[in-house]
Structures are given as C-alpha cells and as structure tokens.
Design an enzyme around this catalytic site. Sequence first.
Site, PDB file in Angstrom:
ATOM      1  N   ARG A 102      52.679 -18.474   0.514  1.00  0.00           N
ATOM      2  CA  ARG A 102      52.479 -17.429   0.837  1.00  0.00           C
ATOM      3  C   ARG A 102      53.065 -16.449   0.919  1.00  0.00           C
ATOM      4  O   ARG A 102      54.317 -15.955   2.162  1.00  0.00           O
ATOM      5  CB  ARG A 102      52.401 -18.008   2.658  1.00  0.00           C
ATOM      6  CG  ARG A 102      51.820 -16.702   3.239  1.00  0.00           C
ATOM      7  CD  ARG A 102      50.942 -16.936   4.947  1.00  0.00           C
ATOM      8  NE  ARG A 102      50.147 -16.162   5.124  1.00  0.00           N
ATOM      9  CZ  ARG A 102      48.945 -16.101   6.857  1.00  0.00           C
ATOM     10  NH1 ARG A 102      48.387 -17.862   6.255  1.00  0.00           N
ATOM     11  NH2 ARG A 102      48.360 -15.434   6.738  1.00  0.00           N
ATOM     12  N   CYS A 103      54.022 -16.116  -0.070  1.00  0.00           N
ATOM     13  CA  CYS A 103      55.491 -15.770  -0.181  1.00  0.00           C
ATOM     14  C   CYS A 103      55.592 -15.119  -1.612  1.00  0.00           C
ATOM     15  O   CYS A 103      55.386 -15.326  -2.807  1.00  0.00           O
ATOM     16  CB  CYS A 103      56.553 -17.119  -0.355  1.00  0.00           C
ATOM     17  SG  CYS A 103      57.912 -16.899  -1.402  1.00  0.00           S
ATOM     18  N   GLU A 129      52.351 -12.069   4.379  1.00  0.00           N
ATOM     19  CA  GLU A 129      53.401 -13.652   3.889  1.00  0.00           C
ATOM     20  C   GLU A 129      54.446 -13.546   4.753  1.00  0.00           C
ATOM     21  O   GLU A 129      55.359 -14.108   5.132  1.00  0.00           O
ATOM     22  CB  GLU A 129      54.010 -13.633   2.861  1.00  0.00           C
ATOM     23  CG  GLU A 129      52.624 -13.030   1.462  1.00  0.00           C
ATOM     24  CD  GLU A 129      53.207 -13.074   0.691  1.00  0.00           C
ATOM     25  OE1 GLU A 129      51.838 -13.430  -0.348  1.00  0.00           O
ATOM     26  OE2 GLU A 129      54.235 -12.048  -0.371  1.00  0.00           O
ATOM     27  N   GLN A 146      42.879 -16.847  -7.386  1.00  0.00           N
ATOM     28  CA  GLN A 146      43.079 -15.791  -6.534  1.00  0.00           C
ATOM     29  C   GLN A 146      43.373 -14.778  -7.362  1.00  0.00           C
ATOM     30  O   GLN A 146      43.701 -13.716  -7.014  1.00  0.00           O
ATOM     31  CB  GLN A 146      44.173 -15.767  -6.340  1.00  0.00           C
ATOM     32  CG  GLN A 146      44.663 -17.424  -5.283  1.00  0.00           C
ATOM     33  CD  GLN A 146      45.819 -17.937  -4.334  1.00  0.00           C
ATOM     34  OE1 GLN A 146      46.022 -18.776  -4.147  1.00  0.00           O
ATOM     35  NE2 GLN A 146      46.723 -16.405  -4.209  1.00  0.00           N
TER      36      GLN A 146
END
Lengths: 783, 148
Positions: A366-367, A735, A219
Amino acid sequence: MSIQAKPLHSVGVHMKRKEDPRFIQGKGNYVDDLSFPGMLYLSLVRSTYPHAEITNIDISEAMKVPGVKAVITGKDLEAAGLGWLPTFHGFDKQMVLAIGKVLFQYQEVAAVFAETRAAAVDGAEAVQVDYAPLPVVADPFTSKTDKTLLRPDRESKTNHIFHWEVGDKEGTARALAASPKRIKQRLWFQRCHPAPLEPCGCVAYFDTMGRLQFHVTSQAPHVYRTALSLVTGIPEDKIHVISPDLGGGFGNKVPVYPGYVCAIVGALKIGRPVKWIETRTENLTSTGFARDYHMDVEIGATADGTITALHVATTADHGAFDAAADPTKYPAGIFGIVTGSYSFPVAYAEVDAYFTNKAPGGIAYRCSFRVTEASYAIERGMDILADELGMDAVELRKKNFIRTDQFPYPSALGFTYDSGDYHKTLDVALEKIGYTALLKEQAEKRARGELMGIGFSTFTEVVGAGPSKHFDILGIKMFDSAEIRIHPTGAGIVRTGTKSQGQGHETTWAQIVAEELGLDPQTIMVEEGDTDTAPYGLGTYASRSTPVAGAAITMAARRIREKARKIAAHLLEVGEGDVEWTDYKFQVKGVPAKTVTMKEIAFAAYTNMAQNEPGLEATYYYDPPNMTYPNGAYVAVVDVDRETGETKVRRFVAVDDCGVVINPMIVEGQIHGGLTEGFAMAFIQEIQYDAQGNNLNTNFTDYLVPTSLETPHWETGNTVTPSPHHPMGAKGVGESPNVGSPAAFVNAVIDALSPLGVRHIDMPLTRDKVWRAIRDAEVKKKA
Amino acid sequence: MNLQYTGEEKIPAGLDAVWAFVTDPEKVGHCFPDVVDVMVQDPTHFEAIVKVGVGPVRGKFKMKVELLPASSKRRIDMKMSGGGFGSAVDLTSGADLVDAGDGTTLLKWSGQAEARGPVAAVGGRVLDAQAQKLISQAFGNVRQQLTV
C-alpha cells in the site's frame, strides 16, 4: 433499499459502491470459488531450514499416498528450462523450486499434485527431503561481511545486491558540516507483511484449443501474461489471464510466485486443471513482505530551525532473492521522496541492499515503492530535530514547508511536485484536533507526571507511476489504458488495464464516465482483470489507478464526446462548430432550448448516424506527464500508561489532500483502511526472524491484524489542491494513510515519553518495548 | 531456536545393567515420551515415531536416531534428527554413567536441541519448558524401566 438522489454531476458524489451488494452477500467470485471437471490440487513442500544443501529428495512415499498423481522438484523444472523465474524489475531471478540448496525457511522445494486438497497436503508431508545445514545469515549487517556467500549462482560473488544513490553527496556533506544544529538517528522500518485476507492462489488449465486459461490473484494481469509468455515460451495469444474478485492485495499480489508456475507446469504435464491456494502460513512466510529498511537519517539546521541539508543512508534487507517489485530504473523505488514536504536546499539519499536467509520481497505494501519508508524517515527526523532545537514540531514544520508559490516545486532529489498547500492542510488538522487546548492539557498532565503525547505527520507522497521516460517494469512502460463502449440505450461498459482489489473501481470508473458524458453511473458497467477483453495496462498498485487509468478513462470519454459532437450536430441540424458541451449535454451555441443528450446521441450512433462512423466507443492509452503528489496532515493524540507501557490512541485526525475527489465515501473508506494498517505497523506488526533464521510470525496468532476492538476512531477531513496535469485534477489516495500514519503514531508516543528523555523507539511500539523504554529512562535518570 | 538442558538421574541398578539398557535401541526407543513405534535398523540405528504437541502444533514426528556408545562403556551419546508437518528438530544428547558405589548408577545427562519451523515459531514461548519436560521424562523412563 435507500433511494439515492441522482444529481446530474457524478464526480464528488457519495455514491454507494456498486460492487458491495455482491460482496456483502457472499456472492463475490474469488479464485478459490472456481472448480473445473477433473481439477487437481497442488500443495508445496517447503523448507524447514533457512539455509541448507539439499542432499536428497525422496518422493517414493508421497507417490504411495492415495490420490497423489505427480510430484515435481527443482531438478525436473530445471530440465524443462523452468528452474528460475525472473523477478519483476529484471535484475535477479528466483528459484521456482529449490535447486541444490534452500535459501530461506518455507522456500518451495517440491510440488505435489493430487485429486483432493487433503491428499495433496498428505503427499507433501510424505516427501522426504534431507538437508545439510549451512551457516545462516539472518540480518543485512551480517550479510554485509560476505563471510557466508548466499548466492553463488550469481556472477557477482557478494551478498551486496546494489548501491543506489540520488542527490548531491559532497554538497550535502558540506552543508551538514556547516550546520550549527544536526541530528542523526537510525530508524528501522521493520519487516511487515501486507497479509491480504484472501491469500494468493490460482487455477491453471489448457483448454481444447491448447490455450492456457490462468485464473489468478493478480494485481497486474497483463504483466503476468507477458511475463508468463517470456518465461515459458508459450505465445502470448495462447495465454488468457483472468484475475477475478480479489480479497485485498496491498502489493502482495503484484509478484509472480513459484506456486503459479508449478500449477501451470502441473496442468501441462498431467493434462488436467490444477488449483493452488496458499495457506495463511504460506502467505506470511513466502510471499512478498514489505519494508525492512534500516535508515540512518541526518538533518542539518540553523539555530533558528531552518533546515539546511538531509542525508539518508539505508541498509536494506531484501531476503534470499531480489524480488522487490520496483520499476526497472528504481531499485530502491521512489525513496527519493524522502525530502518530504520540506524545502531542503540540498539532499543525498543512498540505499544498499543485501541478501539474507529470509523470504524475498520488499514489495510496495500500500505504498508507491518505498515511499512509506521515506515518509517515516523524514517525519520522524523532523520530530527529532524539533526536540534537538527545543522547538514545537508544528512550528518547525511550518517554517520549512514548501510554500504554495514554489509549485511546481523541483525537489533536491529530482522530483517536480505538482501542487499542494501544506500550511492550509496542517491548519485544518490543527483546528480539527484543537491543538492549543491539547497543549494546555499536556502541560497540566506533564506536571502531574502523566504521559500524554501529540504526534504529527505532514507527509507528501509521490504516486501514479509513471511517465514512460522514467518508469517501466520488464521494459513495459507504466502507462495505463481505458476502453469505453456506449450502447444504443445510453448504458455502457468501461474496461481498464487496472485491477481493483477492493478499491471500488466499479463505482469510481462509472462515476468518471458518467461525469464526462452526462450519463447515469448506475448503467455504466466496469470490467477489469480479463486480458482477453481489457486493454493493456500495468495494473493496480502504487496508487496509480486514478492518476493513470482514471486519466485514461477521462481522455477516452472525451474522445467519445468528440465523436458525439458530430452526431449532435447532425441531430441538431447545425454545423459541428455550432454545438457546445454544456451542463452535461450538447446545445446549439446561444440557443439553450436546442439541446440533445448523450443518451439520445448514443441511440443515434447506431440508428441515425448520417455520414458518421457508426458506434460510440473509444480507447485511450495514457502516459502521465508527471507523477501526482498527494499530501496530508495527520495528528495522533496518545496516553501512555507509565506502569504498563500501554498506549491508548485517544484521537486521530487525518486531513488529506488528494486533489479532486471522485467519490468522497470511497476515499474516506480508503483512509480508514490505510490508517488501520498504519496503526498495526506502528503498534503490533512485525515479521521477526530468530538468529537461526526461523520465521516467528507465521500465522494470525503471531502476526496480528487489528480488529474493531483495537482500532482507534478515525476523524477525517480534506483540502483540495487539484493536480494541474491530471485531466480531472485527481491525485490518488489509497496509500496516503498507510504512508503517512506510522510516523504520527510513533511521534505521539515519543512525545509522550520525551519528558523522560526518550528520543526514539523502533516500531512496533508494543507494550513491552514502551515499558522497557520507560524503565530504562527512569533508571538512567536516577543514576 | 537453540535449547540446552542438563540433569541427573539416579538409577537403582548396577553399571553393567544400565549400560546394557542404554545401548539397546529397542529399549532406548521405548523410553521416548509418547513414542508410537520404534523400528530398529541395526545395533546403533533406529527410527522412532513420536507424538508431539507444542501449543497448537500437534502431530507425529518421525525421528532418525543414532546411538554412539563410547568404548569406555562410561558414556553414551545420541544424535537424533527428524520432524514432521513442516517442523524439524535436531537433538544431540549425551550421558555419563557413574558408579555410585552402592549398587546404583548416576546418569549425568546433557542435551541440546535446535527446533525449526512452526514448532519453533508457534511453540516458541512454550517449547523450552515442554522440551525440558520431555527430556527429563525420557531419562526418568530409563530409571523406571530399570527399577525392579
């Protein structure tokens, strides 16, 4: 094929994703699709013990397996100076292959290289490792006692990794003591795993120029390049990182994993390309987990429900190494957002992290770095307070929301919230769900003994890390970048330092460029993930792509527009000051008939530029002045079966405010995905360890991912409060649904069970847990 | 996960015959259920390859076994450790030999096992019953072998 209208404006348009034809036809290009002549396969020997000394490693049988070329162990790597790998925020290191002892089950112990994947697995199976078991520390509370020291390699001889705090400790204690109403509850956000459908993997080889070609599921490809250079000593120009199509990341593909290092070492040692692809079990048991925060939440209030103070004390389980991928100055991430959407006059948050014999991690699933944990804590806490006060949870929230006139709002824990209209967002959600009618229905059902619950979560997120004065990873500031080139025909290419894992950048970025330059988004190509071509950036996670790289794209496009203005003036035969950008083209001021389009300017930039510098391209590195603060109001309606403990999510309304929306269809898709993950965490997912340190959720039969059968129907809506400092007013959304929804589900179930006197159940709210809570409450009532 | 078992087996043979049997690694090894191969190293050490199937976890385990006969000739202990395909099992068991006085011998056994890895995780719910079955079968095999 459907014909889509081509409006002049591109932002706010439901444009179909440009990447989807490739994905839905199975034509994506993933790491495991790559093959090179002479390529070897890597398989890792993993520890069966959670904590044990390695007394011997015998590779002789493995070397006899047909096809096996080499086996390396921790000792080999240590001799080469590659035994340890720094973790991303720079305060700990992680063994690449176990040296001396193993610290968690499934830890990497030896690397086997072979001609085929099967031979590599057979070779790994034939490596004989002898262990002498050591006492196992399977939870942070046992770790805290320091009876078993897990990391004697560290200078500090304790299992305690760090104490982090923010806010006014004494002031909060005083305010809590003086509060007529107080609640205190321990909430455990269980250990979860992002479980991207594509596991982690890589292919490494050294090309004829001696350059490392590294294809990897990353990522953050640029950070990988720099980190690899720092760890291996290979000059950074001799490293080419390519992150191709990714089948999901969710934070799991941010850290650098031992398998990557082993693949590179193997490629160097053997002189052939090496591929390493994790199995599902390896992904779930050894790569970055998320959460595992035990949070003691204390809220004070006046008798009429005005909040007075918040104290959250957290015990964090970080596993065997401190590999939480957080910005350097934020060992507990941005947990300070724990005051949420509420106007707390004073607050204090602290986190103590401990080593355990579990897999390392604590990544931002996802935060935006521990924001999910924080949102869960405050949103559950507010419901428990409402219960204590005998007040409606909506009324309590509305009473304590930060008001629109308070923005920019300085929070008690040091953030400056940019914008929001929390009352409005909640009102839209209430209207959509039909709250009044639901309350009536619930009262009737309760009278009949039926268990129906309505749960809210009115969260505020903090995303878009981040301003350089606060945020860095390994010292690299968390800016991001964009480079745009417009070709002579008016088509173009945009490259950024971010990397899509399914977020739809190929479409969203094209829409931003098209909007800013008046071009056709279908002819703007987006390229990411190649460190040779993309400008330096910190990657995609923490909902930072649109807030940071999206802003960089906007600014780069505006630079192009300024250059274009000069060419426009030349073409329109007026002075530069006499042209204005209006309705997606340049026009002579006051003469609407005299215009020139960007497409015409692009051609002129290469054919008729007069004294201007030829070409039409620009680069922009964007250092955000502040984070962005998306918010949302989520409502879950559940029916709980009193006899079986089964919960049915009857309805779920999600109203999000992520500022200006670039592609509503993509935003809606993001919300659907995140809600499904939130639903999974709330009801089914947990990485469990038994007392002996065995990981009990090692595959998709034990760690469940919801299918369309279990997933509720999502109803979405939005409000738009632009971010005042983002050049497009966008805030980021990826998110929000994952961050905001777990509390809504849990609040709904607890609301359903509240007539029985149940105040809290830790996630996941599995049938048996809910059933037990109902039974226990009924037994207690009878007694 | 930790597992504990106890049981009793009535062997239709005298104490000396039973003792001779349970201290013979070759014979003990072949009493393991689904044993594929027994490799005797010395009078108290052997290796055994056994087929294992717990839930979806299936394959061969390689076990190192040590026999610990007591000088009283009334008790024998056994330590076993090994595994395969990423799983590991450590097992200790012991049996007291009691002369029943009617020409038969009582084998009072107990055992405890610790399982690690996929066999513990995937097989968690079925492992207990499975292990109980295997260990009973092993001692049952001793009885069968000694039943003439």
